[in-house]
Design an enzyme around this catalytic site. Sequence first.
Site, PDB file in Angstrom:
ATOM      1  N   LYS A  70      23.693   8.512 -25.236  1.00 18.84           N
ATOM      2  CA  LYS A  70      22.644   8.622 -26.255  1.00 18.84           C
ATOM      3  C   LYS A  70      21.292   8.918 -25.614  1.00 18.84           C
ATOM      4  CE  LYS A  70      20.661   4.995 -27.469  1.00 18.84           C
ATOM      5  NZ  LYS A  70      20.449   3.598 -27.908  1.00 18.84           N
ATOM      6  N   TYR A  97      18.914   0.914 -35.950  1.00 20.19           N
ATOM      7  CA  TYR A  97      18.447   1.673 -34.792  1.00 20.19           C
ATOM      8  C   TYR A  97      19.370   2.829 -34.446  1.00 20.19           C
ATOM      9  CZ  TYR A  97      21.830  -0.688 -31.703  1.00 20.19           C
ATOM     10  OH  TYR A  97      22.975  -1.134 -31.095  1.00 20.19           O
ATOM     11  N   HIS A 142      -7.152   3.471 -16.905  1.00 23.53           N
ATOM     12  CA  HIS A 142      -7.721   4.500 -17.781  1.00 23.53           C
ATOM     13  C   HIS A 142      -7.557   5.881 -17.154  1.00 23.53           C
ATOM     14  CE1 HIS A 142     -10.440   6.088 -20.809  1.00 23.53           C
ATOM     15  NE2 HIS A 142     -11.053   6.752 -19.844  1.00 23.53           N
TER      16      HIS A 142
END
Length: 485
Positions: A50, A177, A468
């Site tokens: 998957k 799911y 960041h």
Amino acid sequence: MAFDYDLFVIGGGSGGVRAARTTAETGATVGLAEEYRMGGTCVIRGCVPKKIMVFASEFSETFEDARAYGWQVEHGAFDWPHFRKALHTELDRLETIYRTNLERSGVTIHDARATLKDAHTVELSSGETFTAKHILVATGGHPVRPGIPNAELGLVSNDIFLLEELPESVLIIGGGYIACEFACILNGLGVEVTQYYRGAQILRGFDGEARGLVAEMMKAKGVDLHVGTNIVEMCPAEAGSVDQGTQSDALGIEESGVLEANPDSDTAAEAAGRVWVKATNGTEREFDHVFFATGRAPNTDGLGLEEAGVKLGRRGEIVVDDYSQTSVPSIYAIGDVTGRLELTPVAIREGMAFTETVFKANPTKPDHELVPSAIFTQPELGTVGLSEEAAADQGPIEVYCTSFRPMQHSFAGHHDRVLMKLIVCADTRRVLGCHIVADNAGEMIQLAGIAVKMGATKEDFDRVCAVHPTMAEELVTMKSPARTA
């Protein structure tokens, strides 16, 4: 009494294999029987294939993004036969690794179906019989079809990886799911995907705000999602809406209960032609395939469990105590067959805890608390701990959350949004839950799960300097609660 083995494991999935290996490494004699392929659901017909399909399906959007970033690339057609061959080559490789690791650990492998004769005896389909001081059942689970007329025309998750051709259209029934992941996968591969779910919102049991954003993004990317909708009738397309009572009688199909999909046949239920479907909303359509993702059941039928005295639960799951011991002292069970927490890493940990308890004289309970998990939709949903709804039921909370367009997609002109969310106990300041909806949310939640498992407070998160520019920096820069409850 002399036994043939100290331990005999029934089932060659992730949990059974880990338990067999760790036990053999203690010097114990271990036998393992697997009737199909080594690796179980995860390796052969679940997590691994998957996830590889997830990778394949994401390229359609990647090509589009590349052009936005200045790359001159062509968006070619997807070659399913090529991909399918490569996929199964990889699964064969992984199965070989599983076998090799077992043999290196000293485990004797029996390629046969094993059933219980009594508390210390197993019988193989080969006709052999073995005794063992301890028996461990790790047979996993299998997908089921709903008990409606003509349900055998539909596929289940075992079948998806074996399709000879990629369909042009598919109807997915379900909102869990598995249903949502395959809806995103097939949509990304160019299939026209329609999804019906009878509930009010997909991904029941997960954080409401997070699953709402996943649903919104799925629809924005092309999945034709209908909630509050279920299937009423289905039949071969050429038959049209013939009387379903006649169909049921003719095909010998029960109109209640469920139809079990053979868990280990891996033979696609290729419908003879297209399938006609009528929905509760009155819609009538034809699809190349109907895919049922409506639930799974434990593999306990025909194992001789009840005859040996092993107690089963309402859904057929093996009832175990905190140490994975069944009602028969010499018989233990781990993994999906117990119906506890149906995740591969959990089954592996249960297997290791079994070895510690039974063969190392170190009683160990498998830990099922604060287990991080991810749903590989597009975007992904990563989660650990309590949802906002569940946490609010336990006491006063603060909810810190933000939703925004990430830099990578914003630059490319997409309107994808992500969600970063922390659920905090108002009294102790402990982070009770973390929920992320974003690309690579599974990778992020693994790391966030460490902090939540350790009992980190909101102030612990705040003390961490942001990396960041990243999406994940929002987890340590949200200063004021969005709301309280």
